[in-house]
Design an enzyme around this catalytic site. Structure first.
Site, mmCIF file in Angstrom:
data_model
loop_
_atom_site.group_PDB
_atom_site.id
_atom_site.type_symbol
_atom_site.label_atom_id
_atom_site.label_comp_id
_atom_site.label_asym_id
_atom_site.label_seq_id
_atom_site.Cartn_x
_atom_site.Cartn_y
_atom_site.Cartn_z
ATOM 1 N N ASP A 168 0.834 -1.218 0.000
ATOM 2 C CA ASP A 168 0.000 0.000 0.000
ATOM 3 C C ASP A 168 0.865 1.264 0.000
ATOM 4 O OD1 ASP A 168 -2.401 1.398 0.063
ATOM 5 O OD2 ASP A 168 -3.210 0.313 1.782
ATOM 6 N N ASP A 223 -10.116 3.734 -3.494
ATOM 7 C CA ASP A 223 -10.759 2.499 -3.046
ATOM 8 C C ASP A 223 -12.153 2.314 -3.650
ATOM 9 O OD1 ASP A 223 -8.523 2.265 -1.530
ATOM 10 O OD2 ASP A 223 -9.547 2.115 0.391
HETATM 11 C C1 GLA Z 1 -6.024 1.421 1.496
HETATM 12 C C2 GLA Z 1 -6.159 0.418 0.345
HETATM 13 C C3 GLA Z 1 -7.271 -0.549 0.677
HETATM 14 C C4 GLA Z 1 -6.977 -1.270 1.982
HETATM 15 C C5 GLA Z 1 -6.767 -0.252 3.099
HETATM 16 C C6 GLA Z 1 -6.264 -0.898 4.367
HETATM 17 O O1 GLA Z 1 -7.150 2.236 1.601
HETATM 18 O O2 GLA Z 1 -6.409 1.087 -0.867
HETATM 19 O O3 GLA Z 1 -7.440 -1.494 -0.367
HETATM 20 O O4 GLA Z 1 -5.837 -2.071 1.816
HETATM 21 O O5 GLA Z 1 -5.797 0.736 2.714
HETATM 22 O O6 GLA Z 1 -6.045 0.017 5.387
#
Ligand code: GLA
Length: 408
Positions: A168, A223
């Protein structure tokens, strides 16, 4: 001397010209030819889009070893494994603190048996195991990130039996994204273990331009959220909006390196069955990684029938590895096409409108002769439709799709 150097430079430029031409960022992405050479990948892994399950969309930070074991069991008993869903990935919040030597540990309350035991449990069921970290100092969920510990973490993952790393981008400050991901890719490679690298950088630094030789998939957007469309909470998007952002990037996808429009929301309850079917179809048309994000151990029949439709999965996993794209849009009526190995196409008639509509595809749009006669199959209904010449049209309900396979 100068002439000799000039000649050497000219020879070098001629030699690398095809490589440069393929890597050059296109001014019009629709003009770039996809890279289909499996040797031009980061690590030879993920020659078809990765399939599996990830804890985040359903469980968020409430993930523990009992839940993951239950999902692993259900992956087998529900037929997910046989359908190709092989990775079981724990997302954020599995971490404890780093130990005195800087090695990462698991949260002992949530994972009392440890991560190695969980990986063994998953492997014993013929599945593969994935884990999550972050290129910054802390993960998005506030756990220790891998910055400054890349090689140490990669060794730990390899010891545990990790097969897939989602990496990430929270708390990265002014880090250069390409450099940060290349560093972790090198750390993983140095372990000697095959580890698929999922780049989760949200498309911020256009990873489609640089990531194909670093990782196997890269997020193209913020997301996903369990809604039909629009932006939510400032960083998350509904499925139809995500599809719109991911679609124009089709030229950058290919075997070993895929655009990732984020994990599936199918079965999480925010959309209708019809909308989930559209979501899954769009992901298959876009050769997206199919990472289920629901509670596999407790899914209903409607969810099961979407996630386990083998003919739709086969479109996603087609060995040609070309990402499909939208070939026409008339208001809310869209036609998407994905070339398949063997010369056929998958076609998606997609109605974004609020009422049902008739949607038509012309063979000429697919590069076939206008009067050509083609064999058609409805792959949601598992039904042959016979032969059709010139075009095909169908009535499509609101937010629904008709998905076809067209062959000679
Ligand atoms: C980010 C990523 C998500 C998830 C969260 C976890 O938002 O884009 O897919 O992994 O972190 O905290």
């Amino acid at each position: 001397m100068v002439r000799a150097n000039a000649a050497a430079l000219a020879a070098l430029l001629i030699a690398i010209a095809p490589v440069l031409a393929q890597d050059a960022p296109p001014s019009d992405p629709n003009r770039l030819r996809p890279s289909l050479d499996p040797k031009r990948t980061a690590n030879g892994l993920a020659l078809t889009p990765p399939m599996g399950w990830n804890s985040w969309n359903k469980f968020g930070c409430n993930v523990d070893e009992a839940t993951v074991r239950g999902v692993a069991d259900a992956m087998v008993s529900a037929g997910m494994k046989d359908a190709g869903y092989h990775y079981v990935v724990i997302d954020d919040c599995w971490h404890g603190a780093r130990d005195a030597d800087g090695f990462i540990t698991a949260d002992a309350k949530k994972f009392p048996s440890g991560i190695k035991a969980l990986a063994d449990y998953i492997h014993a069921r013929g599945l593969k195991f994935g884990i999550y970290s972050d290129a910054g100092t802390v993960t998005c969920g506030g756990r220790p990130g891998s910055q400054g510990h890349e090689y140490q973490d990669a060794i730990t993952y390899a010891r545990w039996g990790v097969d897939y790393l989602k990496y990430d981008w929270c708390s990265t400050g002014s880090r250069n994204a390409e450099e940060a991901y290349a560093l972790m890719a090198d750390a993983l490679r140095s372990t000697g273990r095959d580890i698929t690298l999922s780049i989760c950088e949200w498309g911020t630094n256009k990873p489609w331009l640089w990531a194909s030789k670093i990782g196997n998939l890269w997020r193209t957007t913020g997301d996903i959220t369990d809604k039909w469309e629009g932006k939510h909470n400032g960083y998350a998007w509904g499925v139809a909006s995500i599809a719109d952002m991911n679609e124009p990037l089709w030229p950058y996808a290919g075997p070993g390196h895929w655009n990732d429009p984020d994990m599936l929301e199918v079965g999480n309850g925010g959309l209708s069955t019809v909308e989930y079917r559209a979501h899954f179809s769009l992901w298959a048309m876009m050769a997206a990684p199919l990472i289920a994000g629901n509670d596999i151990a407790n899914m209903d029949e409607a969810t099961r029938s979407i996630l386990l439709n083998r003919e739709v999965i086969a479109v996603d996993q087609d060995s040609l590895g070309v990402q499909g794209r939208r070939i026409s849009k008339r208001g809310d009526r869209e036609v998407w096409a994905k070339p398949l190995a063997g010369g056929g196409h998958a076609i998606l008639l997609f109605n974004r409108g609020k009422t049902s509509a008739s949607i038509k595809v012309d063979w000429a749009q697919l590069g076939y002769a206008r009067g050509a006669e083609k064999q058609l199959r409805d792959i949601w209904a598992h039904r042959d439709l016979g032969r059709a010449s010139g075009s095909w049209s169908a009535t499509v309900a609101s937010h629904d799709v008709v998905m076809l396979k067209v062959q000679s």
